[in-house]
Each structure stands twice: as C-alpha cells, then as structure tokens.
Design an enzyme around this catalytic site. Structure first.
Site, PDB file in Angstrom:
ATOM      1  N   HIS A 205       0.713  -1.204  -0.124  1.00 50.09           N
ATOM      2  CA  HIS A 205      -0.116  -0.075   0.039  1.00 50.09           C
ATOM      3  C   HIS A 205       1.186   0.517   0.132  1.00 50.09           C
ATOM      4  CE1 HIS A 205      -3.690  -2.547   1.740  1.00 50.09           C
ATOM      5  NE2 HIS A 205      -3.198  -2.936   0.907  1.00 50.09           N
ATOM      6  N   PRO A 206       2.202   1.091  -1.252  1.00 49.60           N
ATOM      7  CA  PRO A 206       2.622   2.888  -1.335  1.00 49.60           C
ATOM      8  C   PRO A 206       2.180   3.825  -0.905  1.00 49.60           C
ATOM      9  CG  PRO A 206       2.895   1.397  -2.892  1.00 49.60           C
ATOM     10  CD  PRO A 206       2.153   0.618  -2.161  1.00 49.60           C
TER      11      PRO A 206
END
Lengths: 435, 545
Positions: free
Chosen positions: B479-480
């Site tokens: 989930h950058p």
C-alpha cells in the site's frame, strides 16, 4: 446501453405493431371490479405481453423493443393506456380485434410477430379481463417508440390480409377458462396464452406455424427452441410432469436442462409467476403432445456425457503478460469454464451452476444454444434465484473470446460432455453475433 | 513513425489502473476527449488463470504476471530485487509489488474496500502526529459512494455494523455470507475478548452486478479472480473505451513537457517498446501511474527548468513514502477445526485498534483473520515433522483444518527521509532508471507493530495454539503512499486538496502518492474516490472553458 435492443425472430417474416389511435376519444367508462382486473393481470403475465412490449430499461408496456426481421426492424408499440401514445383510445371492441384478429383500431393489419394467431384462442371473458387490466392498472406512458419501417413488400400492411387467410389460427375457446378441466386448461395456457408454438413450432413457406409439426422445434434469434414434443428421444418425453413444472417455475432442472435467452425471459416474466395448478396443467398438456421424431436411433438430449476424471496436478511454462494469443478449446475451457463448471464438468454441488453432462444444451445435435450461451451468457431471475453466467463475446468484461476460441470451446465441450464434436468454425460463430 | 498523426486530447492520462481508467470513463461519458497512455500491454484474464494453474508457488502474487521488458514491475517481494531496489534499515519492509499493465494492480488484490475514518484525514490536528490532508472526510464522502457503485462494493448494514465512516447510502450490495472459519473466529472474539470482528467491505459481487457474476469463493482473489466477481481496473478500461476514451498500450511516458513559464504542462512524451518517441498534447494532464511510478516519472522528467523534477519545487516528490506495514503469524489452533479457505481471502477484521487517543503515541492497525487455504503450509509442516504414509495424509488434513493466519495493517507515517530516488546504476531497456527507496520504519509504526504482536500472542493463547510461525521482521502490505504528498503549503507538499500540483495548474495526480497519511484501511477505495473527484474537477473546468 443502446436505446433499444434487438430481438430477432429470424423465422418470422414480420412482427406485430399496434399503433396508437389518433382519436382522442376516451374509451374508459365504468370502473370494473378488482377481481376482473386481477385476473387480467395474471392473464397478461401468462401471455407474456411485457416480453416484447417493453424495451430493456424502458417503462413497462411502453414498447420500443426492436424485433429484427429479414424485412427490417419491427418496433413494438406502446400498449399502455395513454390516449395519445398508447391504446387509451381503444374500446374493448378495438382491443379484441387487435389481440385476437391482428387488426388495429385504424383498420390496418398487424404483423404476426404479435402472436394474434395464438391469442385468437382467448375466451371472451379473458379478453375482457385483459382489457380491464390494461386500461385501469397499467400506468400510462406518454412516449411513442420509433415507427416500424419495413422494406417492400412487407411494408404494405394490407398484404397481411392475404396472409391471415392462409395462416393457421388458434380456434377460439368458449366458456370460463378458470373452470376448464386440467388438460383443457393446459391446452388453453399453452396455445392461447403462453403461445409456446410461436417459437417451438417450425414454420412453413409463408412463415405460418406448421400445425402438423406442433412444438417440433424452430430457430429464433440465434437460439434454437428445441423439440418439446412427447418423443422420448427427440423431445422431452422422458421428463416427468414435476420436472417440467420445476423447469417452468425455476428455469432449471439439474441433470436435464436450464433456460437461457428467450426461454429464460419467458420463465422470468411469465411461467415462474403461474400458479402451481396452472403449471401442472400446462406441463401435463405439453407432455402429451404428439411425438415428433427427428432421427432414428437418437438419444435424448439430456442423456449424454459423464464427469471426466482429470486430476489437476501440473505445472507448466508461464506466458508473458502481453501474450494474448488464442487458446485451444481445452485451455479455453480450463481458463474460463472450469472455475464454475468444474474440471470434470459436474458444475456446482448446490446445482447453481449446472453440470455440462446430462444437459440438454450440450447434448443437443445442434450447437446453436451452446454457442449463444458462451457468447451471451445466462441472465435469468425466477423467484429469489438470479442465475447468471457472463457472456464471453467481444463486449465481455470478464473475458473476450475470439470466434475461433468460441468455436473451439463449443467443440471441446460437446465432444467431452455432449453429442459429439459438431465441428463449429469461427465463421459459423460469426453468424451468431448480434447485429 | 514520423508520419503518424500527433496524438491530442482534452485530457491526457498516464496509467490505466483503477485511478486512470475511472477518470477516463467519467470524462468520456461527459463527452470530453481522453487519451490514456499505459506503459504495459493489453492483457486478458484467461492467460493469467492458466498461468496461475501452471504456477508451482500458488501464493506468489506476482507469479502469474511476468512483466514486459519495457515496463518492468517487481518480479517478487525479495530483497535484493531485480526492479524495485530498497535500501536502509528496513529495506525489506518496503519491498512492494505492483503491476504495470492495462487495468493495473487491482488484477491482484483482495477487494478490501475501506473508506477511511474522518480522523485519518486529521492525524496532525487530532493526535499531533504526521500530517493533515488538505481535504476532509465530508469532501470525499460523495466520491466514496460513487467509487463503491463503480466497483461494486458489498458491505454490512450500517445500522447493524457501523464501521466509523459516516455513510449517506447503504452499500451497493449486501454483505458476503460469513464462512465457517470466520463464524468460529467471530464467536471466539465475541465471547472471550472485549473486541469485535467486522465484515470488511469488499469490491466483490454478492449478486450479479455490472455484467459480472457472483463471487463463488474460489479463494484465489490474489493472484487472480478466475471469474471476474471481484472488481479490477480492466472493467473501467472497457467501460471508458465503450464511452469513447482512447487507450494506448505499451506507451512508456518518460518526459513531461511544460511551457516557457513552467506553469502549464504542454505535452507528455512516451517511448514505444522499440524506443520510438511520441508526443501527446492536451489541455489537462493526469498522472495516475501508481505511487512509485508516478514519483519516478516526475523525477525522470527533470530538466533545466525543473532540475529536481517536475512539480517538485517543494523537494517533496519521492519523499514521505508510507505503507501499511504488516505483522504476521500462523499457528495451529488447539480448538476445533476451522477449515479456512472457503470463501474470499479477506473478509473478517478486528477493528478495535483502528482509532483512539493512543494514536498520539502509536499507529493504528487492522487485524485480518486471513481465510486462505492452508494445505501447502500444512503439508510442509507435516513433512517437517517426519510424518509419512497414511499418517502424513491425516496430519495434512488436521493441520490444514486447524491453521489460523493473522496479519495486520499497521499505520505508517510521513517522514521525508523515507525517500524514492532514481537508481544510478540500474536502468531498463529504454534507459529509464529503476526506482530506489530508502526506508526506515517510523517509531510510530514500530510501536504499533509491537502492540499487534502482543495482541496476536493473546489470541494464540485463547485458541490454545501451537507451532507458531512468525513472519520475520516486518513485511510490506503493498500500500505505498505519500510520494507526491498533499498539503495546503506549496513549500512542503506537491499537490493541493484537489490533487492538482502546486507548480503546474493543469497537472493532476491520481494515486495513493497524494495521501498525507496512509490511513487505517486498504488504500484502493480512497484512490478511486480521489480519482473520481479529480474527474469532477476536470469536468467542471472543461465545461467552463
């Protein structure tokens, strides 16, 4: 979603079209009693008027469905009680003439996709009930669908007068249809209301139903309405009355068949709403229709195939993400069908997804319905069950198969689980595309 | 290729994932001309399903998606990596995976479709940590709903299970049926702890929806939903194309051209796989190329006018890299069999540690009871214990039915030192540098993970667990966020509250890269909602023009 969606009766020359009356005369008089209106509603459901007189996404009975024919598109009309756009100006007499005789208020002739040759069998009392319901319970819709325009000579409506003389009409019934004994009630439902023969009876050179081949099967809109006579090999003579009732009520009998396409619609809009007594009457009547044999030595459509034993322990080379080359039948099945129908073709254990063996669609000698199902899927609601299979045609969001892949997977499935490889080609699949 | 017509549209979008394709769909339906440039190829599901079936390592999320050389993506989560080079004390905790191809990374996700909490947008003002967003929950609420309708999200009845994000409408679809394993887990938590298990909102059909079938619980949402019951960006691509948007695959954008004043973007340039260069002009430009690739593109576009990269007068492009860091444990329950692996992968969540005053000290987290098939793990465990023959079979059966897997999503925090830069040594075949990320876990996240470990130990005790296997260290949850951070002040942020870059008035960014905090749920629904809000802004501005 386009404004209208085509519904093709390939076998039909032309289809019915009741135009709104131009007169502003209001036909509605005394309010009929609630029981009569209720009866009319049930009859309209049994007659499945909504199927043709509503376009997808449109208001009920406001027409606008395109029915493609070799002569051009026929557009179903607004049969809501709007006086200007619908049939609000029709008297009961006008209504009766159009429903039973195919003659509209202005005296011109209807095209016989409007199954007045079937509705001609309605009793006077039922016509009255239908009229009462349409006039008093259907919501008027003030919109006029585009007018039908056909090429010559079909655009000459008077030509239909000649056709009407030659065509077979369902003889009228008399008395109170609600009191008919079971078999008579079944015949009445099958012929005067459900108009089974409109699709299931082959047509002669003037495109009138061949009564000597009643319910022996006919093509429509890419689909094939199969032989549903009592032949134990070519028809559905091996079905029990309960089987047929279940089919009409739910659209599916595991191990026999399931409804998709136009029959799915008929189940959804019409037969799933019939009373148990009526379903039994209808089933009993259909199951005693004279058998029509197709080929000697034929086996019933639902008797083919068995679960295949294929252990799925494997590994193999992976393809790069830009490799979208066509797959062969077995691989198309593996990647697109097996997740639901199983590696072994057995379907889901709760029967929501049917098995592919013991399945009339796969066991049929014609691949038409399997091709259509692969291309356009299944979308049928009956009761609380929404049976859904995505289509795999060029508009699919799930997987867009090429015509060659569709042909290959149909051949694979029919060879594996059905009546032998039908050797369908990509060019053949192309003819099934919706225009 | 010089004879070709120059490409031009009202709006040029880079990236065809959920963000880019949903903007394209909205704009095309409003009659606005759109071109979407996708670095990767056109793809189809059936080849991925076949790859998955042929794959030996089934849980490998990237496995079925071997990249093309002109638009590489990380081949796996291994450090060192062939493409995404991570460095720093917690390099392995930032070893993200994503997909560069038509439809984007939602080809493999678990469909978790959380709305963020109102507090997630106000982390600084409420808890004195991290940053506030330049918008409030209420600004996003209508777009959250629009995104839920677009993707087809199922979820619990808000009257019965309030997930903390106020809703004006119910979920488009009813919640999923709860699997047997989840029922057992819910019962345990309800009876023996003060916590609760909620139904995670899922972009997954619980009835036929959008011409796609109902979920049948194949249990391999990641890496590939075999039937299309789960949303992915390809549906928005198809819808946008049907509405008239033009998608160009294999178009690797490498330069963002601006006018003399450096105020407006005038064109983007892309390479085709043979390194032929093409110029695409437009009135507006949207970079929707995933958190990592978006920052990379802005940095690659550095030139004399913007020596530190486009939209980077703040120096914050590539900084503030965040993620939901994970803690994970599997163990064998001593209680009765759970039989996990029947249904979608992730549907049951303990949400009691999602928000509270303690967020001034440590990060929030969600706990997932992962409902995945455990046969592979059970088999290796049984073999390692020396079982053979009939006993081996019995043990596999026992272990597979009693394995519990828990993992968490722990909140990261914006720290400018956690930074994406361009690799000086590694370049792709087009000569474009690979991305490099320095990562050190914020103390805030470390404390959160410590708390999670304590909770997991308590749960293992409650279930009389044995054979605990803790995933070493910290692992990335893919989930950058944060690489083009949103803020009010152009001096310390890249985009404003409408995702418009402070530096260039016609350049927008639609990606988790704009997140000011990483929030307390999976990121995708918020990415989609922000994207739809960008589409709304563009529609208004183009219709005014």
């Amino acid at each position: 979603m386009p404004e209208t969606v085509r519904k093709t009766f390939v076998s039909l020359l032309v289809a019915g079209s009741i135009l709104a009356g131009t007169s502003h005369y209001c036909a509605a008089a005394d309010e009929p009693d609630a029981a009569l209106i209720q009866r009319g509603e049930y009859l309209a459901t049994a007659g499945d008027c909504v199927a043709c007189h509503t376009r997808p996404g449109g208001k009920p009975f406001a027409g606008g469905l395109k029915i493609a024919t070799p002569m051009g598109d026929i557009v179903s009309t607004n049969i809501t009680p709007d006086p200007d756009h619908g049939i609000g100006a029709y008297t009961e007499e006008d209504f009766e003439k159009s429903v039973r005789h195919g003659v509209r208020k202005d005296g011109s002739y209807l095209y016989p996709a409007m199954p007045y040759v079937s509705y001609s069998g309605l009793t006077d009392g039922d016509v009255k009930a239908l009229y009462a319901w349409f006039m008093h319970a259907v919501k008027p819709v003030a919109e006029t669908p585009t007018e039908t325009s056909l090429s010559f000579p079909a655009n000459v409506r008077t030509a239909m007068a000649g056709w009407n003389m030659l065509a077979n009409h369902n003889p009228p019934e008399t008395g109170d249809s609600a009191t008919f004994e079971k078999m008579r009630r079944g015949r009445y439902l099958a012929n005067a209301l459900e108009h089974c023969g409109t699709c299931h009876t082959p047509r002669n050179f003037i495109l009138s139903e061949k009564q000597d081949q009643y319910l022996a099967g006919g093509p429509l809109d890419g689909w094939y309405a199969p032989n549903i006579t009592s032949s134990k090999t070519s028809g559905i003579g091996d079905w029990s009355e309960d089987d047929l009732v279940q089919y009409l009520q739910t659209g599916a009998v595991p191990g026999r068949s399931q409804a998709a396409g136009p029959m799915g619609e008929a189940v959804e809009h019409s037969t799933s709403h019939l009373t148990d007594a009526d379903l039994h009457a209808l089933a009993a009547y259909i199951l005693q229709v004279a058998p029509q044999e197709e080929e000697p030595g034929q086996k019933p459509r639902d008797s083919f195939g068995q679960a295949t034993a294929q252990p799925d322990i494997r590994s193999g080379d992976l393809t790069r993400i830009d490799d979208v080359t066509e797959l062969k039948g077995g691989a198309v099945y593996d990647a697109n069908c097996a997740a639901c129908h199983g590696y072994d073709g057995a379907g889901a254990s709760n029967r929501y997804v049917p098995s592919l063996f013991s399945n009339s669609v796969v066991g049929a000698s014609r691949p038409d319905n399997l091709i259509m199902t692969v291309l356009y899927g299944v979308n049928r609601t009956a009761g609380k069950t929404h049976a859904f299979m995505p289509g795999f045609d060029g508009h699919s969001d799930v997987q867009r198969l090429s015509d060659a892949e569709v042909a290959d997977v149909v051949n694979y499935v029919m060879a594996q689980y059905g009546n032998g490889n039908p050797h369908v080609t990509a060019d053949q699949v192309k003819t099934f595309h919706k225009k | 290729m010089s004879s070709e017509q120059p490409l031009s549209a009202d709006v040029v979008i880079v990236g065809s994932g959920v963000a880019g394709s949903s903007i394209a769909n909205e704009l095309a339906r409003a009659g606005i001309s759109v071109i979407v440039l996708e670095a990767g190829p056109r793809v189809d599901r059936q080849h991925f399903v076949e790859n998955f079936r042929n794959l030996e390592n089934k849980p490998s999320y990237q496995g079925p998606f071997p990249a093309v050389p002109w638009a590489r993506h990380p081949p796996n989560q291994m450090t060192p990596n062939e493409y995404l080079h991570t460095t720093g004390p917690d390099a392995e905790a930032y070893q993200q995976v994503y997909l560069r191809m038509m439809g984007g990374t939602t080809w493999h996700w678990a469909g978790c479709a959380w709305r963020y909490l109102p507090s997630d947008f106000e982390l600084r003002s409420r808890y004195g940590q991290g940053r506030d967003w330049a918008l409030k929950y209420e600004d996003l609420e209508p777009f959250y709903y629009q995104a839920e309708v677009m993707m087809g999200v199922c979820g619990p009845d808000p009257a019965k299970e309030d997930l903390g994000s106020p809703r004006k409408q119910p979920y488009p679809m009813d919640a999923l049926p709860i699997s047997y394993a989840a029922q057992q887990f819910r019962k345990l938590i309800a009876e023996k702890t003060p916590w609760r298990v909620v139904h995670e909102p899922q972009a997954r059909n619980t009835r036929p929806y959008d011409n796609r079938p109902t979920c049948e619980g194949h249990n391999n949402c990641m890496p590939i939903c075999p039937i299309g019951a789960m949303y992915n960006g390809s549906y928005s691509v198809y819808h946008a194309e049907a509405a008239g948007a033009r998608f160009v695959p294999n178009a690797v954008v490498y330069k963002i051209e601006r006018d003399d004043a450096n105020k407006r973007v005038t064109a983007v340039h892309y390479f085709d796989p043979d390194k032929g260069s093409h110029r695409v002009t437009g009135k507006y430009f949207v970079i929707a190329a995933h958190c990592i690739e978006t920052a990379k593109l802005l940095l690659v576009s550095a030139d004399d006018k913007s020596p530190d990269g486009v939209a980077n007068s703040s120096g914050h492009v590539g900084r503030n890299m965040m993620d939901h860091t994970g803690v994970q444990v599997t163990f064998i329950s001593g209680d009765k069999a759970l039989w996990p692996g029947r249904g979608p992968l992730e549907t049951n969540v303990i949400d009691n540690f999602r928000d509270g005053d303690w967020r001034s000290e440590r990060g929030a987290y969600l706990v997932h009871m992962v409902d995945d098939n455990q046969v592979d793990l059970a088999t290796s465990l049984a073999i390692s214990k020396g079982y053979v023959g009939k006993e081996l079979e019995e043990q596999i059966r026992y272990l597979a039915s009693h394995t519990v897997r828990l993992f968490s999503h722990n909140e990261g925090l914006a720290d400018p030192d956690n930074r994406l830069t361009l690799s000086k040594t590694n370049k792709d075949i087009l000569g474009i540098p690979h991305p490099e990320v320095y990562y050190k876990l914020p103390e805030y996240t470390v404390k959160s993970c410590d708390h999670t470990r304590g909770l997991f130990k308590e749960l293992i005790g409650l279930m009389h667990g044995r054979d605990e296997q803790w995933t070493p260290g910290y692992f990335p949850q893919d989930h950058p966020a944060g690489s083009t951070i949103m803020g009010v002040d152009p001096k310390d942020s890249v985009v404003d509250g409408h995702c418009r870059t402070h530096d260039h008035e016609n350049l927008f960014i639609a990606s988790s890269s704009v997140f000011s905090s990483v929030g307390t749920g999976n990121i995708t629904l918020t990415v989609a909602a922000l994207a739809l809000r960008v589409a709304d802004t563009l529609k208004k501005e183009l219709n005014h023009a």
